[in-house]
Design an enzyme around this catalytic site. Structure first.
Site, PDB file in Angstrom:
ATOM      1  N   PHE A 133      19.832  49.325  67.641  1.00  0.00           N
ATOM      2  CA  PHE A 133      18.609  48.468  68.204  1.00  0.00           C
ATOM      3  C   PHE A 133      18.581  47.121  67.993  1.00  0.00           C
ATOM      4  N   THR A 136      15.957  41.970  66.278  1.00  0.00           N
ATOM      5  CA  THR A 136      15.940  40.600  65.431  1.00  0.00           C
ATOM      6  C   THR A 136      17.132  39.749  65.331  1.00  0.00           C
ATOM      7  N   GLU A 137      16.979  38.438  65.311  1.00  0.00           N
ATOM      8  CA  GLU A 137      17.874  37.353  65.053  1.00  0.00           C
ATOM      9  C   GLU A 137      17.570  36.583  63.871  1.00  0.00           C
ATOM     10  N   CYS A 242       9.124  50.080  72.034  1.00  0.00           N
ATOM     11  CA  CYS A 242       9.787  51.017  71.159  1.00  0.00           C
ATOM     12  C   CYS A 242       9.317  50.557  69.704  1.00  0.00           C
ATOM     13  N   ARG A 272       6.155  65.063  28.802  1.00  0.00           N
ATOM     14  CA  ARG A 272       6.127  64.026  27.830  1.00  0.00           C
ATOM     15  C   ARG A 272       5.154  63.881  26.684  1.00  0.00           C
ATOM     16  N   GLN A 283      -6.589  59.703  29.715  1.00  0.00           N
ATOM     17  CA  GLN A 283      -7.290  59.244  30.822  1.00  0.00           C
ATOM     18  C   GLN A 283      -6.964  58.248  31.684  1.00  0.00           C
ATOM     19  N   GLY A 343       8.309  55.370  32.147  1.00  0.00           N
ATOM     20  CA  GLY A 343       8.958  54.323  31.062  1.00  0.00           C
ATOM     21  C   GLY A 343      10.238  53.643  31.565  1.00  0.00           C
ATOM     22  N   GLU A 367      10.188  46.546  61.236  1.00  0.00           N
ATOM     23  CA  GLU A 367       9.311  46.917  62.179  1.00  0.00           C
ATOM     24  C   GLU A 367       7.830  46.227  62.105  1.00  0.00           C
ATOM     25  N   GLY A 368       8.053  45.061  61.476  1.00  0.00           N
ATOM     26  CA  GLY A 368       6.719  44.170  61.649  1.00  0.00           C
ATOM     27  C   GLY A 368       6.313  44.084  60.211  1.00  0.00           C
TER      28      GLY A 368
HETATM   29  P1  TGC Z   1       2.161  39.593  72.635  1.00  0.00           P
HETATM   30  O1  TGC Z   1       1.470  38.414  73.647  1.00  0.00           O
HETATM   31  O2  TGC Z   1       1.281  40.104  71.538  1.00  0.00           O
HETATM   32  O3  TGC Z   1       2.833  40.857  73.518  1.00  0.00           O
HETATM   33  C1  TGC Z   1       3.643  40.896  74.587  1.00  0.00           C
HETATM   34  C2  TGC Z   1       3.679  42.015  75.502  1.00  0.00           C
HETATM   35  O4  TGC Z   1       3.712  43.192  74.760  1.00  0.00           O
HETATM   36  C3  TGC Z   1       2.692  43.811  74.477  1.00  0.00           C
HETATM   37  N1  TGC Z   1       2.526  44.406  73.071  1.00  0.00           N
HETATM   38  C4  TGC Z   1       2.639  45.644  72.693  1.00  0.00           C
HETATM   39  N2  TGC Z   1       3.131  46.843  73.469  1.00  0.00           N
HETATM   40  C5  TGC Z   1       3.363  48.004  72.990  1.00  0.00           C
HETATM   41  N3  TGC Z   1       3.607  48.077  71.460  1.00  0.00           N
HETATM   42  C6  TGC Z   1       3.222  46.897  70.914  1.00  0.00           C
HETATM   43  N4  TGC Z   1       3.157  47.046  69.638  1.00  0.00           N
HETATM   44  C7  TGC Z   1       2.956  45.655  71.442  1.00  0.00           C
HETATM   45  N5  TGC Z   1       2.682  44.456  70.841  1.00  0.00           N
HETATM   46  C8  TGC Z   1       2.433  43.797  71.974  1.00  0.00           C
HETATM   47  C9  TGC Z   1       1.609  43.102  74.929  1.00  0.00           C
HETATM   48  O5  TGC Z   1       0.345  43.668  75.319  1.00  0.00           O
HETATM   49  C10 TGC Z   1       2.056  42.102  75.924  1.00  0.00           C
HETATM   50  O6  TGC Z   1       2.072  42.874  77.119  1.00  0.00           O
HETATM   51  P2  TGC Z   1       1.731  41.935  78.591  1.00  0.00           P
HETATM   52  O7  TGC Z   1       1.641  43.091  79.473  1.00  0.00           O
HETATM   53  O8  TGC Z   1       0.562  41.478  78.280  1.00  0.00           O
HETATM   54  O9  TGC Z   1       3.062  41.315  78.897  1.00  0.00           O
HETATM   55  O10 TGC Z   1       3.543  39.019  71.904  1.00  0.00           O
HETATM   56  P3  TGC Z   1       3.640  38.037  70.866  1.00  0.00           P
HETATM   57  O11 TGC Z   1       4.735  37.190  71.197  1.00  0.00           O
HETATM   58  O12 TGC Z   1       2.476  37.309  70.603  1.00  0.00           O
HETATM   59  O13 TGC Z   1       3.863  38.784  69.577  1.00  0.00           O
HETATM   60  C11 TGC Z   1       3.132  39.567  68.939  1.00  0.00           C
HETATM   61  C12 TGC Z   1       3.778  40.132  67.670  1.00  0.00           C
HETATM   62  C13 TGC Z   1       3.846  39.104  66.599  1.00  0.00           C
HETATM   63  C14 TGC Z   1       2.807  41.336  67.200  1.00  0.00           C
HETATM   64  C15 TGC Z   1       5.207  40.930  67.843  1.00  0.00           C
HETATM   65  O14 TGC Z   1       5.965  39.974  68.246  1.00  0.00           O
HETATM   66  C16 TGC Z   1       5.567  41.555  67.021  1.00  0.00           C
HETATM   67  O15 TGC Z   1       5.455  42.959  66.849  1.00  0.00           O
HETATM   68  N6  TGC Z   1       6.684  40.983  65.818  1.00  0.00           N
HETATM   69  C17 TGC Z   1       7.139  42.017  64.867  1.00  0.00           C
HETATM   70  C18 TGC Z   1       8.678  42.132  65.310  1.00  0.00           C
HETATM   71  C19 TGC Z   1       9.220  43.261  64.669  1.00  0.00           C
HETATM   72  O16 TGC Z   1       8.529  44.220  64.274  1.00  0.00           O
HETATM   73  N7  TGC Z   1      10.459  43.602  64.857  1.00  0.00           N
HETATM   74  C20 TGC Z   1      11.011  44.630  64.425  1.00  0.00           C
HETATM   75  C21 TGC Z   1      12.563  44.685  64.899  1.00  0.00           C
HETATM   76  S1  TGC Z   1      13.256  46.484  65.078  1.00  0.00           S
HETATM   77  C22 TGC Z   1      13.424  47.109  63.447  1.00  0.00           C
HETATM   78  O17 TGC Z   1      12.711  46.448  62.313  1.00  0.00           O
HETATM   79  C23 TGC Z   1      13.853  48.398  63.120  1.00  0.00           C
HETATM   80  S2  TGC Z   1      13.889  48.896  61.540  1.00  0.00           S
HETATM   81  C24 TGC Z   1      14.354  50.342  61.763  1.00  0.00           C
HETATM   82  C25 TGC Z   1      14.479  51.383  60.683  1.00  0.00           C
HETATM   83  O18 TGC Z   1      15.664  51.011  59.955  1.00  0.00           O
HETATM   84  O19 TGC Z   1      13.893  51.946  60.626  1.00  0.00           O
HETATM   85  P1  FAD Z   2      10.494  36.276  59.171  1.00  0.00           P
HETATM   86  O1  FAD Z   2       9.869  36.463  60.384  1.00  0.00           O
HETATM   87  O2  FAD Z   2      11.296  35.061  58.785  1.00  0.00           O
HETATM   88  O3  FAD Z   2       9.303  36.193  58.132  1.00  0.00           O
HETATM   89  C1  FAD Z   2       9.124  35.703  56.751  1.00  0.00           C
HETATM   90  C2  FAD Z   2       7.781  35.428  56.197  1.00  0.00           C
HETATM   91  O4  FAD Z   2       6.700  34.902  56.921  1.00  0.00           O
HETATM   92  C3  FAD Z   2       7.294  37.109  56.184  1.00  0.00           C
HETATM   93  O5  FAD Z   2       6.671  37.300  54.744  1.00  0.00           O
HETATM   94  C4  FAD Z   2       6.469  37.401  57.278  1.00  0.00           C
HETATM   95  O6  FAD Z   2       5.162  38.247  57.150  1.00  0.00           O
HETATM   96  C5  FAD Z   2       5.603  35.884  57.286  1.00  0.00           C
HETATM   97  N1  FAD Z   2       4.983  35.347  58.569  1.00  0.00           N
HETATM   98  C6  FAD Z   2       5.651  35.334  59.824  1.00  0.00           C
HETATM   99  N2  FAD Z   2       4.880  35.047  60.788  1.00  0.00           N
HETATM  100  C7  FAD Z   2       3.955  34.583  59.876  1.00  0.00           C
HETATM  101  C8  FAD Z   2       2.521  33.990  60.439  1.00  0.00           C
HETATM  102  N3  FAD Z   2       2.051  33.936  61.797  1.00  0.00           N
HETATM  103  N4  FAD Z   2       1.528  33.677  59.524  1.00  0.00           N
HETATM  104  C9  FAD Z   2       1.846  34.010  58.297  1.00  0.00           C
HETATM  105  N5  FAD Z   2       2.952  34.649  57.747  1.00  0.00           N
HETATM  106  C10 FAD Z   2       3.912  34.826  58.556  1.00  0.00           C
HETATM  107  N6  FAD Z   2      15.847  44.505  62.959  1.00  0.00           N
HETATM  108  C11 FAD Z   2      16.093  45.109  64.287  1.00  0.00           C
HETATM  109  O7  FAD Z   2      16.035  44.424  65.490  1.00  0.00           O
HETATM  110  N7  FAD Z   2      16.629  46.419  64.244  1.00  0.00           N
HETATM  111  C12 FAD Z   2      17.073  46.966  63.165  1.00  0.00           C
HETATM  112  O8  FAD Z   2      17.585  48.101  63.392  1.00  0.00           O
HETATM  113  C13 FAD Z   2      16.652  46.545  61.880  1.00  0.00           C
HETATM  114  N8  FAD Z   2      16.748  47.108  60.895  1.00  0.00           N
HETATM  115  C14 FAD Z   2      16.391  46.454  59.659  1.00  0.00           C
HETATM  116  C15 FAD Z   2      16.650  47.083  58.401  1.00  0.00           C
HETATM  117  C16 FAD Z   2      16.561  46.320  57.452  1.00  0.00           C
HETATM  118  C17 FAD Z   2      17.069  47.046  56.171  1.00  0.00           C
HETATM  119  C18 FAD Z   2      15.812  45.322  57.216  1.00  0.00           C
HETATM  120  C19 FAD Z   2      15.426  44.658  55.869  1.00  0.00           C
HETATM  121  C20 FAD Z   2      15.496  44.709  58.514  1.00  0.00           C
HETATM  122  C21 FAD Z   2      15.853  45.139  59.424  1.00  0.00           C
HETATM  123  N9  FAD Z   2      15.500  44.638  60.742  1.00  0.00           N
HETATM  124  C22 FAD Z   2      15.915  45.177  61.884  1.00  0.00           C
HETATM  125  C23 FAD Z   2      14.823  43.250  60.729  1.00  0.00           C
HETATM  126  C24 FAD Z   2      13.269  43.432  60.600  1.00  0.00           C
HETATM  127  O9  FAD Z   2      12.730  43.772  61.617  1.00  0.00           O
HETATM  128  C25 FAD Z   2      12.966  41.556  60.043  1.00  0.00           C
HETATM  129  O10 FAD Z   2      13.437  41.570  58.974  1.00  0.00           O
HETATM  130  C26 FAD Z   2      11.364  41.771  60.346  1.00  0.00           C
HETATM  131  O11 FAD Z   2      10.869  41.661  61.473  1.00  0.00           O
HETATM  132  C27 FAD Z   2      10.972  40.229  59.777  1.00  0.00           C
HETATM  133  O12 FAD Z   2      11.618  39.293  60.232  1.00  0.00           O
HETATM  134  P2  FAD Z   2      12.393  38.271  59.261  1.00  0.00           P
HETATM  135  O13 FAD Z   2      13.214  38.888  57.842  1.00  0.00           O
HETATM  136  O14 FAD Z   2      13.095  37.381  60.034  1.00  0.00           O
HETATM  137  O15 FAD Z   2      11.309  37.360  58.444  1.00  0.00           O
END
Ligand code: TGC
Ligand code: FAD
Length: 388
Positions: A133, A136-137, A242, A272, A283, A343, A367-368
């Protein structure tokens, strides 16, 4: 009235159905027999144990909460329990299952054409097709709305350019779900391995999630047919939806990592002998295990209610945010504390807490990040004011 037990202090078992308990037992046994004996070495060797994929598929764990197309059609609480048991083994296994099911099969199932569902889902459920999936960039994962990867229409095709980073399963994936900016907003594309211009590079030398593959994806004028676009996916809301699915599973997985860490430390502390008595007779050690039990129990009840809400179709994304934040923080704190109780031995990969602790450093970021989830909850309770 039965005595409360360490890892089920509030008798959560009694709140589960027979099927939920059976699946949990099945996965727990498999983790104990097949995963625990080898996972420390896999972590040490920086190797994802891909030989386990067929067995996980055989047990129906891939896309297990989806209906049809070879998926098991289990409820969400069962999916959560599966994540918990897998992550008691290692976050890498739960990550694999999260990405395959919640981040790749879910969008195809939800927004794919019938042809796409037939082509990918049965193979993904039986483990012969692996997905990744790409959201992330390099320029900032927390704010995916600013993504630079883009797709431009060219006749019946799209031309995809850009890069994704930190992508779980990237190097072994047969298909990448890639989110890209288009003239009409964000859209999702199924980019098959081998498409010209699509390359990957694994991220090496990680100190976290070593038993998992993490990669970069590069798209250099990749020609993607319109038939590989998810027709019903529309806007940033689609990938964020997702994430809600996968984050739900993570809330449970973190409980597994915490239980795995506490089990190891408690077993050690009972044996231990220091200052003439077992560590568990002191405690502060008792307080630390009591505190772990408090936090694990709270997390269990939070995730169970979240799962019941999800099964009724009533779960809100900010509830998932609160649970991901609470439970991953809980897991990380417990893994660190368990590491300390062991330890010096606790710094060895022979014991699981340091592995769980290092893994959870990724889980608290992906995942955020914790901050993103705090701000999501804050926005919800402060009249929708966006403080990101
Ligand atoms: P925002 O204006 O809040 O939302 C845009 C539209 O999306 C809707 N929405 C959601 N819908 C479902 N689930 C959610 N969690 C949602 N969050 C927002 C929202 O209602 C809106 O809908 P509409 O109809 O009004 O257009 O968007 P924003 O640009 O202000 O961003 C909000 C924010 C910061 C919460 C979002 O960008 C975010 O969640 N950032 C974190 C990104 C993240 O988690 N990336 C993960 C990448 S994948 C990954 O890490 C896989 S690891 C996998 C593994 O190995 O297990
Ligand atoms: P940044 O977004 O640059 O954040 C840097 C710091 O700034 C963080 O501490 C953050 O909390 C803080 N920050 C951000 N915004 C604010 C704000 N507004 N105010 C205050 N603090 C803020 N992504 C995918 O798409 N697919 C995958 O399968 C996937 N797998 C991953 C697997 C691993 C092992 C890891 C480590 C990451 C993976 N990711 C994946 C990426 C992951 O989702 C991102 O690393 C994550 O969303 C954070 O983005 P970033 O690393 O660019 O940090």
């Amino acid at each position: 009235m039965s005595n409360p037990t360490p890892y089920d202090f509030f008798d959560m078992k009694s709140l589960l159905s027979e099927e939920e308990r059976q699946v949990q037992q099945l996965v727990r046994r498999w983790v104990d027999e097949k995963v625990q004996p080898v996972i420390a070495d896999a972590f040490d060797e920086h190797r994802f144990p891909s030989e386990m994929i067929p067995e996980m598929a055989e047990m129906g764990l891939l896309g297990c909460n989806l209906e049809g197309y070879g998926c098991a059609g289990l409820n969400n609480v069962t999916y959560g329990l599966i994540c918990q048991e897998l992550e008691r083994g290692d976050s890498g296994l739960r990550s694999f299952v999260s990405v395959q099911g919640s981040l790749c099969m879910f969008p195809i199932h939800t927004w794919g054409s019938e042809e796409q569902k037939q082509k990918y889902l049965p193979g993904m459920a039986d483990g012969s097709i692996i997905g990744c999936f790409g959201l992330t960039e390099p320029d900032g994962g927390s704010d995916p709305g600013t993504m630079k990867t883009h797709a431009k229409r060219d006749g019946d095709d799209w031309i995809l350019n850009g890069a994704k980073m930190w992508i779980t399963n990237g190097g072994i994936a047969d298909v990448a779900i890639v989110w890209a900016q288009t003239e009409d907003g964000v859209r999702g594309f199924l980019v098959d391995k081998g498409m010209e211009g699509f390359t990957t590079r694994d991220t090496l030398k990680k100190y976290s999630l070593r038993a998992s593959i993490t990669s970069e994806l590069f798209f250099d004028h990749v020609r993607v047919p319109e038939s590989n676009r998810l027709p019903e996916a529309n806007g940033l809301k689609s990938p964020l939806t997702c994430l809600t699915q996968a984050r739900f599973g993570i809330t449970w997985g973190a409980i597994g990592a915490a239980i795995g860490s506490m089990e190891e430390a408690l077993g050690f502390a009972k044996e231990r002998i220091l200052f003439g008595r077992p560590l568990t007779h002191t405690q502060t050690i008792q307080r630390r295990f009591a505190d772990m039990t408090r936090r694990i129990t709270t997390a269990q009840l939070l995730s169970l209610q979240l799962g019941r809400l999800k099964d009724k179709g009533e779960m809100h994304p900010t509830q998932v945010s609160l649970a991901k934040w609470n439970n991953v923080r809980m897991g990380l704190d417990i893994a660190r504390d368990a590491r300390d109780i062991l330890g010096a031995g606790g710094i060895s990969v022979e014991y699981s807490p340091i592995r769980h602790m290092l893994n959870l450093e990724s889980v608290i970021t992906y995942e955020g990040t914790e901050t993103i989830h705090e701000l999501s909850v804050g926005r919800q309770i402060c009249d929708g004011v966006n403080a990101f």
